[in-house]
Design a protein around this motif. Structure first.
Motif, PDB file in Angstrom:
ATOM      1  N   LYS A  60       1.129 -11.083  -0.168  1.00  0.00           N
ATOM      2  CA  LYS A  60       0.156 -12.158   0.013  1.00  0.00           C
ATOM      3  C   LYS A  60       0.850 -13.443   0.463  1.00  0.00           C
ATOM      4  CE  LYS A  60      -4.007 -13.911  -2.216  1.00  0.00           C
ATOM      5  NZ  LYS A  60      -4.811 -13.986  -3.437  1.00  0.00           N
ATOM      6  N   GLN A  61       1.993 -13.747  -0.179  1.00  0.00           N
ATOM      7  CA  GLN A  61       2.776 -14.933   0.188  1.00  0.00           C
ATOM      8  C   GLN A  61       3.147 -14.901   1.677  1.00  0.00           C
ATOM      9  OE1 GLN A  61       6.422 -15.531  -2.110  1.00  0.00           O
ATOM     10  NE2 GLN A  61       7.306 -16.768  -0.471  1.00  0.00           N
ATOM     11  N   LEU A  62       3.466 -13.706   2.174  1.00  0.00           N
ATOM     12  CA  LEU A  62       3.867 -13.556   3.582  1.00  0.00           C
ATOM     13  C   LEU A  62       2.665 -13.376   4.512  1.00  0.00           C
ATOM     14  CD1 LEU A  62       6.893 -11.158   3.013  1.00  0.00           C
ATOM     15  CD2 LEU A  62       7.028 -13.569   3.697  1.00  0.00           C
ATOM     16  N   GLY A  63       1.472 -13.299   3.931  1.00  0.00           N
ATOM     17  CA  GLY A  63       0.258 -13.136   4.738  1.00  0.00           C
ATOM     18  C   GLY A  63       0.143 -11.758   5.365  1.00  0.00           C
ATOM     19  N   LEU A  64       0.747 -10.756   4.745  1.00  0.00           N
ATOM     20  CA  LEU A  64       0.747  -9.414   5.329  1.00  0.00           C
ATOM     21  C   LEU A  64      -0.557  -8.690   5.043  1.00  0.00           C
ATOM     22  CD1 LEU A  64       4.346  -8.226   4.337  1.00  0.00           C
ATOM     23  CD2 LEU A  64       3.607  -9.324   6.469  1.00  0.00           C
ATOM     24  N   ASP A  65      -1.056  -7.997   6.065  1.00  0.00           N
ATOM     25  CA  ASP A  65      -2.239  -7.164   5.883  1.00  0.00           C
ATOM     26  C   ASP A  65      -1.902  -5.725   6.283  1.00  0.00           C
ATOM     27  OD1 ASP A  65      -4.870  -7.008   4.999  1.00  0.00           O
ATOM     28  OD2 ASP A  65      -5.626  -6.905   7.054  1.00  0.00           O
ATOM     29  N   THR A  66      -0.615  -5.417   6.224  1.00  0.00           N
ATOM     30  CA  THR A  66      -0.086  -4.139   6.686  1.00  0.00           C
ATOM     31  C   THR A  66       0.011  -3.143   5.530  1.00  0.00           C
ATOM     32  OG1 THR A  66       1.961  -5.377   6.524  1.00  0.00           O
ATOM     33  CG2 THR A  66       1.242  -4.824   8.722  1.00  0.00           C
ATOM     34  N   PRO A  67       0.318  -1.882   5.830  1.00  0.00           N
ATOM     35  CA  PRO A  67       0.508  -0.920   4.736  1.00  0.00           C
ATOM     36  C   PRO A  67       1.644  -1.323   3.801  1.00  0.00           C
ATOM     37  CG  PRO A  67       0.198   0.243   6.814  1.00  0.00           C
ATOM     38  CD  PRO A  67       0.342  -1.212   7.152  1.00  0.00           C
ATOM     39  N   MET A  68       1.580  -0.769   2.596  1.00  0.00           N
ATOM     40  CA  MET A  68       2.569  -1.049   1.549  1.00  0.00           C
ATOM     41  C   MET A  68       2.941   0.255   0.857  1.00  0.00           C
ATOM     42  SD  MET A  68       1.641  -4.466  -0.694  1.00  0.00           S
ATOM     43  CE  MET A  68       1.223  -3.501  -2.075  1.00  0.00           C
ATOM     44  N   ILE A  69       4.229   0.380   0.497  1.00  0.00           N
ATOM     45  CA  ILE A  69       4.711   1.543  -0.245  1.00  0.00           C
ATOM     46  C   ILE A  69       5.169   1.034  -1.606  1.00  0.00           C
ATOM     47  CG2 ILE A  69       6.508   3.318  -0.335  1.00  0.00           C
ATOM     48  CD1 ILE A  69       6.575   2.969   2.852  1.00  0.00           C
ATOM     49  N   THR A  70       4.541   1.520  -2.683  1.00  0.00           N
ATOM     50  CA  THR A  70       4.910   1.054  -4.020  1.00  0.00           C
ATOM     51  C   THR A  70       5.372   2.235  -4.888  1.00  0.00           C
ATOM     52  OG1 THR A  70       2.583   1.137  -4.727  1.00  0.00           O
ATOM     53  CG2 THR A  70       3.411  -0.991  -3.957  1.00  0.00           C
ATOM     54  N   ALA A  71       6.016   1.905  -6.009  1.00  0.00           N
ATOM     55  CA  ALA A  71       6.534   2.907  -6.958  1.00  0.00           C
ATOM     56  C   ALA A  71       7.384   3.960  -6.240  1.00  0.00           C
ATOM     57  CB  ALA A  71       5.401   3.555  -7.748  1.00  0.00           C
ATOM     58  N   ASN A  72       8.254   3.498  -5.323  1.00  0.00           N
ATOM     59  CA  ASN A  72       9.174   4.368  -4.579  1.00  0.00           C
ATOM     60  C   ASN A  72       8.477   5.402  -3.699  1.00  0.00           C
ATOM     61  OD1 ASN A  72      11.479   3.175  -5.622  1.00  0.00           O
ATOM     62  ND2 ASN A  72      11.708   4.657  -7.278  1.00  0.00           N
ATOM     63  N   GLY A  73       7.215   5.161  -3.333  1.00  0.00           N
ATOM     64  CA  GLY A  73       6.531   6.129  -2.472  1.00  0.00           C
ATOM     65  C   GLY A  73       5.454   6.924  -3.185  1.00  0.00           C
ATOM     66  N   SER A  74       5.340   6.761  -4.511  1.00  0.00           N
ATOM     67  CA  SER A  74       4.263   7.454  -5.230  1.00  0.00           C
ATOM     68  C   SER A  74       2.896   6.906  -4.831  1.00  0.00           C
ATOM     69  CB  SER A  74       4.436   7.340  -6.748  1.00  0.00           C
ATOM     70  OG  SER A  74       5.377   8.285  -7.211  1.00  0.00           O
ATOM     71  N   GLU A  75       2.885   5.649  -4.379  1.00  0.00           N
ATOM     72  CA  GLU A  75       1.623   5.071  -3.885  1.00  0.00           C
ATOM     73  C   GLU A  75       1.820   4.536  -2.474  1.00  0.00           C
ATOM     74  OE1 GLU A  75      -0.618   3.459  -7.849  1.00  0.00           O
ATOM     75  OE2 GLU A  75       0.773   2.082  -6.893  1.00  0.00           O
ATOM     76  N   ILE A  76       0.882   4.881  -1.606  1.00  0.00           N
ATOM     77  CA  ILE A  76       0.890   4.348  -0.242  1.00  0.00           C
ATOM     78  C   ILE A  76      -0.453   3.656  -0.018  1.00  0.00           C
ATOM     79  CG2 ILE A  76       0.964   4.942   2.213  1.00  0.00           C
ATOM     80  CD1 ILE A  76       2.731   7.399   0.986  1.00  0.00           C
ATOM     81  N   TRP A  77      -0.357   2.395   0.367  1.00  0.00           N
ATOM     82  CA  TRP A  77      -1.539   1.563   0.578  1.00  0.00           C
ATOM     83  C   TRP A  77      -1.747   1.384   2.073  1.00  0.00           C
ATOM     84  CZ3 TRP A  77      -4.151   0.012  -3.834  1.00  0.00           C
ATOM     85  CH2 TRP A  77      -3.476   0.268  -5.032  1.00  0.00           C
ATOM     86  N   LYS A  78      -2.956   1.691   2.532  1.00  0.00           N
ATOM     87  CA  LYS A  78      -3.285   1.541   3.953  1.00  0.00           C
ATOM     88  C   LYS A  78      -3.299   0.059   4.320  1.00  0.00           C
ATOM     89  CE  LYS A  78      -6.463   3.628   7.262  1.00  0.00           C
ATOM     90  NZ  LYS A  78      -7.583   4.576   7.391  1.00  0.00           N
ATOM     91  N   SER A  79      -3.777  -0.751   3.385  1.00  0.00           N
ATOM     92  CA  SER A  79      -3.718  -2.209   3.472  1.00  0.00           C
ATOM     93  C   SER A  79      -3.567  -2.664   2.024  1.00  0.00           C
ATOM     94  CB  SER A  79      -5.020  -2.769   4.075  1.00  0.00           C
ATOM     95  OG  SER A  79      -6.044  -2.750   3.090  1.00  0.00           O
TER      96      SER A  79
END
Length: 250
Positions: A60-79
């Motif tokens: 959010k600080q960087l203003g990103l609206d791109t995908p995100m990979i969290t928990a080492n890849g256990s979660e993939i966020w489209k946005s």
């Protein structure tokens, strides 16, 4: 500059020890160059061992609206608002890993969809109720850490990495930041050769090996540096800014 001219179109950034300095902040210089990359059409993807709630504020600080990979890849966020895929750890395995932590008397943490837990807030009833995405151990005792590795390998079906030399991070087998970046490439219509992955720990190793350009931070663990295409400056010296300037936007 149109993004079709860029050789690299996805920048996957680890957070701790990479995007963040040792004060757990993004420096103004790194922020400036990340924004330049995004403005040039590069998809900037946070790729972290952190859970969603600990990662999203920096996106959010960087203003990103791109995908995100969290928990080492256990979660993939489209946005940042839309989950695409989630891989869960088996509850019986979580129970065994918890028991091992008690046996050795060491610090552990467990990330679930419902919250993150450690020695201070663990309750047995959470085990069945929650959906588990990552487990971790911390110990500065090399002997114990080695024994843990062997025990975990015996359990089978696990991806074992670290995010510092003193911890172990556990995900389902085959789930790592490289599998995460491959999934994100599928979502964006990109090839792995068009990606840059930057990191400092063993949970970044698969991604650094698989990316078009694999970058180790100056503060990275030796095994990570040995497998990288480029070693940049440390997380306290804007190593990411240099990579964006010299390899992505040059």
């Amino acid at each position: 500059m149109g993004d079709h001219l860029l050789k690299y179109k996805l920048l996957a950034l680890d957070m701790d020890g990479t995007l963040l300095n040792d004060n757990h902040q993004i420096s103004p210089e790194t922020e400036k160059w990340v924004l330049k990359a995004a403005e040039a059409g590069v998809h900037v993807c946070l790729s972290t061992g952190r859970g969603y709630n600990e990662a999203a504020p920096f996106g959010k600080q960087l203003g990103l609206d791109t995908p995100m990979i969290t928990a080492n890849g256990s979660e993939i966020w489209k946005s940042p608002r839309e989950l695409y895929r989630r891989e869960l750890l088996d509850k019986a395995i979580i129970a065994k890993m918890y028991d091992i932590a008690q046996e050795y008397g060491i610090w552990f943490w467990a990330y679930s969809v419902e919250g993150s837990y450690n020695e201070t807030n663990w309750k047995p009833e959470l085990l069945e109720r929650n959906q588990w995405v990552k487990f971790g151990y911390h110990t500065e005792d090399d002997g114990i850490r080695h024994q843990l590795m062997l025990r975990l390998q015996d359990l089978g079906g696990l991806e074992i990495t670290n995010s510092s030399p003193y911890n172990l991070e556990i995900n389902p087998a085959g789930v790592n930041k490289a599998s995460g970046i491959r999934t994100v490439c599928g979502l964006l219509g990109l090839d792995m050769s068009e990606t840059v992955a930057v990191g400092d720990s063993l949970n970044d190793l698969a991604a650094i090996q698989a990316a078009g350009l694999g970058v180790a931070m100056g503060n990275a663990q030796i095994a990570v540096k040995e497998n990288a295409d480029v070693v940049t400056a440390s997380n306290n010296d804007d190593g990411i800014a240099l990579i964006i300037r010299d390899y992505i936007l040059s």
